[in-house]
Design a protein around this motif. Structure first.
Motif, short mmCIF file in Angstrom:
data_model
loop_
_atom_site.label_atom_id
_atom_site.label_comp_id
_atom_site.label_asym_id
_atom_site.label_seq_id
_atom_site.Cartn_x
_atom_site.Cartn_y
_atom_site.Cartn_z
N ILE A 164 0.87 -1.08 -0.09
CA ILE A 164 0.19 0.01 -0.07
C ILE A 164 0.85 1.07 -0.07
O ILE A 164 1.88 1.30 0.98
CB ILE A 164 -0.99 -0.07 1.30
CG1 ILE A 164 -1.68 -1.24 1.27
CG2 ILE A 164 -1.78 1.17 1.17
CD1 ILE A 164 -2.78 -1.56 0.06
N HIS A 165 0.47 2.17 -0.97
CA HIS A 165 1.44 3.24 -1.11
C HIS A 165 0.25 4.43 -0.96
O HIS A 165 -0.84 4.48 -1.09
CB HIS A 165 2.04 3.69 -2.41
CG HIS A 165 3.04 2.49 -2.84
ND1 HIS A 165 4.39 2.72 -2.62
CD2 HIS A 165 2.85 1.24 -3.14
CE1 HIS A 165 5.08 1.57 -2.95
NE2 HIS A 165 3.99 0.53 -3.23
N LYS A 166 0.75 5.83 -0.67
CA LYS A 166 0.12 7.05 -1.02
C LYS A 166 1.01 7.95 -1.65
O LYS A 166 2.37 7.83 -1.95
CB LYS A 166 -0.42 7.62 0.32
CG LYS A 166 -1.66 7.47 0.88
CD LYS A 166 -2.12 7.67 2.09
CE LYS A 166 -3.37 8.39 2.15
NZ LYS A 166 -3.46 9.44 3.29
N GLY A 209 2.72 -2.14 4.08
CA GLY A 209 2.71 -0.72 3.89
C GLY A 209 4.28 -0.67 3.24
O GLY A 209 5.10 -1.25 3.53
N HIS A 210 4.23 0.28 2.42
CA HIS A 210 5.56 0.71 1.70
C HIS A 210 6.70 0.91 2.83
O HIS A 210 7.97 0.54 2.50
CB HIS A 210 5.49 1.99 0.70
CG HIS A 210 6.72 2.25 -0.04
ND1 HIS A 210 6.72 3.32 -0.81
CD2 HIS A 210 7.90 1.31 -0.25
CE1 HIS A 210 7.98 3.04 -1.75
NE2 HIS A 210 8.77 2.22 -1.30
N PHE A 211 6.43 1.65 4.04
CA PHE A 211 7.42 1.78 4.94
C PHE A 211 7.98 0.53 5.43
O PHE A 211 8.94 0.57 6.08
CB PHE A 211 6.74 2.72 6.08
CG PHE A 211 5.62 1.91 6.85
CD1 PHE A 211 4.38 1.83 6.31
CD2 PHE A 211 6.00 1.28 8.04
CE1 PHE A 211 3.39 1.03 7.05
CE2 PHE A 211 5.23 0.44 8.77
CZ PHE A 211 3.94 0.19 8.27
N SER A 238 13.41 6.35 3.75
CA SER A 238 12.92 7.23 2.72
C SER A 238 11.37 7.17 2.57
O SER A 238 10.82 8.00 2.07
CB SER A 238 13.45 6.92 1.57
OG SER A 238 13.09 5.64 1.05
N ARG A 239 10.77 6.09 3.03
CA ARG A 239 9.38 6.03 2.89
C ARG A 239 8.62 5.82 4.20
O ARG A 239 7.44 5.33 4.18
CB ARG A 239 8.96 4.93 1.89
CG ARG A 239 9.29 5.27 0.53
CD ARG A 239 8.59 6.44 -0.24
NE ARG A 239 9.22 6.40 -1.53
CZ ARG A 239 10.12 7.26 -2.00
NH1 ARG A 239 11.09 7.90 -1.17
NH2 ARG A 239 10.42 7.37 -3.29
N ALA A 240 8.90 6.65 5.18
CA ALA A 240 8.50 6.38 6.54
C ALA A 240 6.99 6.82 6.51
O ALA A 240 5.93 6.12 7.27
CB ALA A 240 9.33 6.90 7.65
N ARG A 241 6.44 7.76 5.92
CA ARG A 241 5.49 8.43 5.70
C ARG A 241 4.54 7.67 4.47
O ARG A 241 3.53 8.39 3.96
CB ARG A 241 5.22 9.77 5.64
CG ARG A 241 5.83 10.32 7.01
CD ARG A 241 5.52 11.80 7.29
NE ARG A 241 3.92 11.88 7.14
CZ ARG A 241 3.42 11.55 8.25
NH1 ARG A 241 3.80 11.19 9.28
NH2 ARG A 241 2.17 11.82 8.27
N CYS A 242 4.92 6.74 3.97
CA CYS A 242 3.88 5.96 2.90
C CYS A 242 3.54 4.77 3.46
O CYS A 242 4.31 3.63 3.61
CB CYS A 242 4.89 5.99 1.71
SG CYS A 242 4.10 4.96 0.20
N PRO A 243 2.23 4.30 3.56
CA PRO A 243 1.05 5.14 3.11
C PRO A 243 0.65 6.23 4.44
O PRO A 243 -0.53 6.50 4.32
CB PRO A 243 0.01 4.35 2.85
CG PRO A 243 0.35 3.18 3.68
CD PRO A 243 1.82 3.02 4.02
ZN LIG Z 1 5.15 4.43 -1.42
#
Ligand SMILES: [Zn+2]
Length: 329
Positions: free
Chosen positions: A29-31, A148-150, A156-161
């Motif tokens: 899951i990404h945002k 989640g992507h994180f 680098s993607r701690a806030r995705c999603p």
């Molecule tokens: Zn992502």
């Protein structure tokens, strides 16, 4: 054609994907941390120099766009960072084991809550992918699942999603769809525990199989509360059918009949709505009225017979007075 029936196809060129190389085990899951529509993101995937892409993009309006075929690996989940989830294997291209889903969020920190339409579209898409690929319907582990992507890229993607509603997703997948929450009933019901609710307005209780049916009925708005209304009875045994009960609501009658002894509407499960014009689901007041009509009909017939008799008597009297003619004096 799209793999998911509810998606709009906007495929990136296949030179940008890993053709026929995907064996999906996890859903990632990404945002988007930017962009306003799913189509905008799809156009970006079609042209960006880094060749990044995901299989699907879910817009804030609930639009689902498919950008990469599920059989192909997308360009979204390449490289693990230190601190990644321990169950993810190192030294493999995770794009060949994942189906990835972007969710449009205009905020660069992914802080916008999913809209209702976006949430519904996302959850339904995820459930469909799990079903078609045998992916476990739960948080991922070494056997697959949803992540989640994180969990791949915690740096680098701690806030995705970001604020993706994980708990709602797990509840949705566990209960097999959207259903009415007790908090959403606005005080019309209280929870008695053991899957039984009491209506605070009518005092009747709804429980177990019929409650499950009620909480899903209609598929949107406030489900059974919107479409069936409040209970007007408790469960009532249906005479002549063992284990079958019915329950009356303001706007319909629900039958619990797992063996389909009384009726078997197309596609129905153990609970279904009953005929209202006949059979045990009919409003009992109609039976009372029908009995009253029958009684009145009998009375009408009796009166008709009496009228006929009186007419005959009258005719006979008229004949008697008319002849023979009497001489006038
Ligand atoms: Zn992502």
């Amino acid at each position: 054609m799209t793999d998911y029936a509810g998606a709009i196809p906007m495929y990136v060129d296949r030179s940008r994907v890993f053709i026929d190389a995907n064996q999906p085990k996890w859903i990632v899951i990404h945002k988007t941390a930017g962009f306003h529509t799913a189509q905008e993101v799809a156009n970006y995937f079609a042209t960006n120099a880094e060749m990044t892409s995901t299989h699907y993009v879910v817009g804030q309006d609930g639009t689902v766009v498919q950008c990469v075929r599920e059989q192909d690996g997308a360009g979204g989940n390449c490289c693990l960072e230190p601190g990644h989830a321990a169950f993810l294997p190192e030294g493999v291209n995770l794009n060949l084991f994942t189906i990835s889903i972007e969710h449009v969020d205009p905020a660069t920190d992914n802080s916008t809550p999913l809209t209702d339409a976006q949430k519904r579209a996302s959850f339904r898409l995820i459930a469909d992918i799990c079903e078609r690929h045998g992916i476990p319907r739960r948080h991922g582990d070494a056997n697959g699942g949803i992540i989640g992507h994180f969990e791949l890229d915690p740096i680098s993607r701690a806030r995705c999603p970001g604020n993706y509603p994980w708990n709602e997703l797990w509840a949705f997948l566990e209960q097999g769809g959207f259903m009415l929450d007790i908090q959403a009933t606005r005080g019309y019901f209280t929870d008695l525990g053991n899957n039984v609710w009491r209506c605070t307005k009518t005092g009747y209780v709804v429980g177990h199989g019929i409650l499950d049916f009620y909480r899903r009925y209609g598929g949107d708005a406030l489900y059974g509360l919107t479409y069936l209304g409040l209970p007007l009875s408790n469960e009532t045994p249906v005479t002549g059918y063992k284990g079958v009960v019915l329950q009356r609501f303001e706007r319909g009658v629900v039958c619990w009949d797992p063996g389909h002894q009384v009726d078997n509407p197309p596609g129905s499960g153990p609970a279904y709505l009953m005929h209202l014009d006949r059979g045990p689901g009919q409003d009992p007041r109609i039976f009372t009225l029908q009995q009253q009509v029958a009684t009145l009909q009998q009375q009408v017939n009796t009166l008709k017979q009496e009228v006929d008799l009186l007419k005959q008597e009258l005719d006979a009297q008229e004949l008697g007075s008319g002849s023979p003619a009497k001489p006038t004096g």
